[in-house]
Scaffold this motif. Structure first.
Motif: not given
Length: 255
Positions: A197-205, A226-240
């Motif tokens: 699932t991606v946001g309106g900006n195209g970046l994965p959520q 079965t292995f089932e994994t859910e990953t959530r992303y935040k802060g794309w492009g933030g300082k790292s």
């Protein structure tokens, strides 16, 4: 007259609303490439369940992590894995893994109690796994890799902001360094199912993946799991900023 005005107004609302509802998100691959610049990154969380035919699913591991980008690629990762109490009889240890380029530093996990006194990190310059052995029970797909993301988008069917599909381990191994470093031993014919699932900006959520446990271990004890994994992303492009551990705490020897 009032009825006619109402009808015209309703039609206008439909014309305005329909494009917004049907609009596709921005190209995810272009969106991710745009943020892959030095000093930037993204944070993520993983939750992995093992699902069986008879017992349903049970959460076994959670991870928190961050990625640091280089120019057009992932330059480093910092991941902490935490096992659920009672998972596999508490035979696995929580651990943290820092990967910079191809160099991996591991603390805890499979190295708990196995390092010389005064040291906390085990260093591997070659063949180090992303997430060490804890990575076997985690998200093996990384959408911060443009080639990997492109493969998912191409193979998937889009519905609104979600891409759903399947891809083989063999295909992932060809496009994804992250995948190969997560599962160095595997059956390449294994099929992984995904929903991105991606946001309106195209970046994965959010990314949800699943695959049969026998895709890694060809053992009767893993049949039907079965292995089932859910990953959530935040802060794309933030300082790292991800750095290697202090040299005096690092060793290349085990007890």
């Amino acid at each position: 007259m009032r009825l006619m005005i109402s009808a015209v107004s309703a039609a206008a609302l439909v014309l305005v609303a329909t494009p917004a509802q049907a609009a596709a998100p921005k190209d995810p691959v272009k969106a991710v490439r745009a943020v892959l610049t030095p000093g930037k990154g993204v944070k993520f969380t993983d939750v992995t369940d093992i699902v069986t035919r008879d017992d349903g699913g049970v959460t076994v591991q959670r991870r928190t992590g961050s990625l640091m980008f280089g120019r057009g690629k992932i330059a480093a990762s910092d991941i902490t894995a935490t096992w659920e109490k009672g998972a596999f009889g508490d035979s696995h240890n929580n651990g943290r893994t820092i990967r910079i380029g191809t160099v991996v530093y591991s603390s805890g996990g499979e190295y708990k109690g196995k390092l010389p006194e005064g040291t906390r990190w085990f260093k591997q310059a070659k063949n180090g796994m992303t997430g060490d052995s804890n990575g076997w029970f985690s998200q093996v797909v990384n959408v911060a890799e443009p080639a990997t993301l492109a493969a998912l988008v191409k193979a998937g069917k889009r519905s609104g902001a979600t891409y759903s599909g399947t891809i083989t381990f063999g295909r992932l191994a060809k496009v994804s360094p992250w995948f190969k470093a997560s599962l160095p031993i595997r059956w390449d014919k294994t099929v992984l199912t995904y929903k991105l699932t991606v946001g309106g900006n195209g970046l994965p959520q959010k990314l949800a993946t699943s695959f049969p446990a026998t895709g890694i271990w060809d053992s009767p004890s893993w049949e039907g799991r079965t292995f089932e994994t859910e990953t959530r992303y935040k802060g794309w492009g933030g300082k790292s900023s991800i750095k290697a551990p202090a040299a005096n705490l690092v060793t290349t020897k085990t007890l």
